[in-house]
Design a protein around this motif. Sequence first.
Motif, PDB file in Angstrom:
ATOM      1  N   GLU A 114     -86.070  16.222  32.539  1.00 12.77           N
ATOM      2  CA  GLU A 114     -87.000  15.229  32.004  1.00 12.77           C
ATOM      3  C   GLU A 114     -86.959  13.980  32.876  1.00 12.77           C
ATOM      4  OE1 GLU A 114     -87.889  12.979  27.809  1.00 12.77           O
ATOM      5  OE2 GLU A 114     -87.209  15.057  27.791  1.00 12.77           O
ATOM      6  N   GLU A 115     -88.120  13.609  33.380  1.00 11.76           N
ATOM      7  CA  GLU A 115     -88.228  12.460  34.272  1.00 11.76           C
ATOM      8  C   GLU A 115     -87.689  11.198  33.608  1.00 11.76           C
ATOM      9  OE1 GLU A 115     -91.734  10.051  36.614  1.00 11.76           O
ATOM     10  OE2 GLU A 115     -92.034  12.165  36.138  1.00 11.76           O
ATOM     11  N   GLY A 116     -86.988  10.392  34.398  1.00 11.36           N
ATOM     12  CA  GLY A 116     -86.486   9.124  33.899  1.00 11.36           C
ATOM     13  C   GLY A 116     -85.182   9.202  33.141  1.00 11.36           C
ATOM     14  N   HIS A 117     -84.539  10.380  33.129  1.00  9.50           N
ATOM     15  CA  HIS A 117     -83.266  10.541  32.425  1.00  9.50           C
ATOM     16  C   HIS A 117     -82.141  10.821  33.420  1.00  9.50           C
ATOM     17  CE1 HIS A 117     -84.527  10.634  28.158  1.00  9.50           C
ATOM     18  NE2 HIS A 117     -85.677  10.942  28.708  1.00  9.50           N
ATOM     19  N   THR A 118     -80.974  10.250  33.130  1.00  5.79           N
ATOM     20  CA  THR A 118     -79.771  10.461  33.925  1.00  5.79           C
ATOM     21  C   THR A 118     -78.641  10.796  32.963  1.00  5.79           C
ATOM     22  OG1 THR A 118     -80.523   8.811  35.524  1.00  5.79           O
ATOM     23  CG2 THR A 118     -78.184   9.411  35.583  1.00  5.79           C
ATOM     24  N   ALA A 119     -77.903  11.864  33.247  1.00  5.16           N
ATOM     25  CA  ALA A 119     -76.756  12.237  32.417  1.00  5.16           C
ATOM     26  C   ALA A 119     -75.554  11.388  32.824  1.00  5.16           C
ATOM     27  CB  ALA A 119     -76.440  13.715  32.586  1.00  5.16           C
ATOM     28  N   LEU A 120     -74.837  10.877  31.831  1.00  2.00           N
ATOM     29  CA  LEU A 120     -73.661  10.034  32.067  1.00  2.00           C
ATOM     30  C   LEU A 120     -72.521  10.457  31.154  1.00  2.00           C
ATOM     31  CD1 LEU A 120     -75.361   6.509  31.898  1.00  2.00           C
ATOM     32  CD2 LEU A 120     -74.721   7.740  33.961  1.00  2.00           C
ATOM     33  N   TRP A 121     -71.302  10.391  31.655  1.00  2.38           N
ATOM     34  CA  TRP A 121     -70.106  10.577  30.837  1.00  2.38           C
ATOM     35  C   TRP A 121     -69.514   9.199  30.594  1.00  2.38           C
ATOM     36  CZ3 TRP A 121     -68.889  15.070  28.627  1.00  2.38           C
ATOM     37  CH2 TRP A 121     -69.457  16.241  29.151  1.00  2.38           C
ATOM     38  N   VAL A 122     -69.356   8.822  29.326  1.00  2.00           N
ATOM     39  CA  VAL A 122     -68.834   7.499  28.994  1.00  2.00           C
ATOM     40  C   VAL A 122     -67.752   7.610  27.929  1.00  2.00           C
ATOM     41  CG1 VAL A 122     -71.036   6.375  29.586  1.00  2.00           C
ATOM     42  CG2 VAL A 122     -70.584   7.016  27.225  1.00  2.00           C
ATOM     43  N   SER A 123     -66.895   6.593  27.887  1.00  2.00           N
ATOM     44  CA  SER A 123     -65.849   6.548  26.865  1.00  2.00           C
ATOM     45  C   SER A 123     -66.466   6.219  25.505  1.00  2.00           C
ATOM     46  CB  SER A 123     -64.819   5.475  27.227  1.00  2.00           C
ATOM     47  OG  SER A 123     -65.393   4.187  27.092  1.00  2.00           O
ATOM     48  N   ARG A 124     -65.709   6.458  24.452  1.00  2.41           N
ATOM     49  CA  ARG A 124     -66.163   6.119  23.100  1.00  2.41           C
ATOM     50  C   ARG A 124     -66.476   4.620  23.012  1.00  2.41           C
ATOM     51  NH1 ARG A 124     -65.196   8.494  18.178  1.00  2.41           N
ATOM     52  NH2 ARG A 124     -63.567   9.753  19.103  1.00  2.41           N
ATOM     53  N   ASP A 125     -65.593   3.773  23.556  1.00  8.47           N
ATOM     54  CA  ASP A 125     -65.809   2.330  23.471  1.00  8.47           C
ATOM     55  C   ASP A 125     -67.102   1.908  24.162  1.00  8.47           C
ATOM     56  OD1 ASP A 125     -63.456   2.077  22.054  1.00  8.47           O
ATOM     57  OD2 ASP A 125     -62.276   1.378  23.762  1.00  8.47           O
ATOM     58  N   VAL A 126     -67.358   2.467  25.345  1.00 10.81           N
ATOM     59  CA  VAL A 126     -68.595   2.145  26.064  1.00 10.81           C
ATOM     60  C   VAL A 126     -69.799   2.649  25.272  1.00 10.81           C
ATOM     61  CG1 VAL A 126     -69.958   2.664  28.138  1.00 10.81           C
ATOM     62  CG2 VAL A 126     -67.551   1.979  28.351  1.00 10.81           C
ATOM     63  N   ALA A 127     -69.700   3.861  24.745  1.00 14.78           N
ATOM     64  CA  ALA A 127     -70.812   4.420  23.968  1.00 14.78           C
ATOM     65  C   ALA A 127     -71.131   3.537  22.765  1.00 14.78           C
ATOM     66  CB  ALA A 127     -70.488   5.840  23.518  1.00 14.78           C
ATOM     67  N   VAL A 128     -70.115   3.184  21.997  1.00 15.98           N
ATOM     68  CA  VAL A 128     -70.334   2.384  20.786  1.00 15.98           C
ATOM     69  C   VAL A 128     -70.911   1.014  21.153  1.00 15.98           C
ATOM     70  CG1 VAL A 128     -69.173   1.239  18.846  1.00 15.98           C
ATOM     71  CG2 VAL A 128     -68.626   3.619  19.413  1.00 15.98           C
ATOM     72  N   ALA A 129     -70.436   0.426  22.226  1.00 16.46           N
ATOM     73  CA  ALA A 129     -70.906  -0.905  22.621  1.00 16.46           C
ATOM     74  C   ALA A 129     -72.301  -0.892  23.228  1.00 16.46           C
ATOM     75  CB  ALA A 129     -69.920  -1.524  23.617  1.00 16.46           C
ATOM     76  N   GLN A 130     -72.667   0.203  23.929  1.00 14.56           N
ATOM     77  CA  GLN A 130     -73.896   0.177  24.707  1.00 14.56           C
ATOM     78  C   GLN A 130     -75.015   1.089  24.211  1.00 14.56           C
ATOM     79  OE1 GLN A 130     -73.174   0.434  28.922  1.00 14.56           O
ATOM     80  NE2 GLN A 130     -71.593  -1.120  28.835  1.00 14.56           N
ATOM     81  N   LEU A 131     -74.746   1.953  23.233  1.00 11.24           N
ATOM     82  CA  LEU A 131     -75.840   2.772  22.707  1.00 11.24           C
ATOM     83  C   LEU A 131     -76.934   1.863  22.176  1.00 11.24           C
ATOM     84  CD1 LEU A 131     -73.924   5.702  21.048  1.00 11.24           C
ATOM     85  CD2 LEU A 131     -75.828   5.947  22.659  1.00 11.24           C
TER      86      LEU A 131
END
Length: 143
Positions: A114-131
């Motif tokens: 899907e155009e415009g999407h990038t897969a990323l692996w992030v920590s729980r803390d980063v996910a909770v803060a940046q979702l």
Amino acid sequence: MIRRYGETPLAGQRYKLRPGAYAILPRKDKFLMTWQDAPHNELQLPGGGIDPGENAIQALHREVCEETGWRIANPRRLGAFRRFVFMPEYDMWAEKVCYIYAARPVLRLGPPSEEGHTALWVSRDVAVAQLYNDGDADFVARF
């Protein structure tokens, strides 16, 4: 009753019901997420709308693959929430009913299709803060 996150619905605004399936995808101490460029520029749980003729699990598999390039296994439903939003890519006001699943990412097929999407692996803390949305962040925090 399904919990609501985000903005209060606007008085007089008509919203189209838009159900979707989204995945929390843990692997070791990281979570597989998707970054969506314009028009959103935001970190998201992989997933999206359930198309006519699909069930939530079919949509989940399709959307995760499109947005991350990964296949998943063993999805299990964790719950649901709703949001009232404007979706610029569809020029539509939507009541999004978001069904949240946990699943295992098992096979990387390649980059997101899907155009415009990038897969990323992030920590729980980063996910909770940046979702981008509070509903996604709350589900990850409680996972």
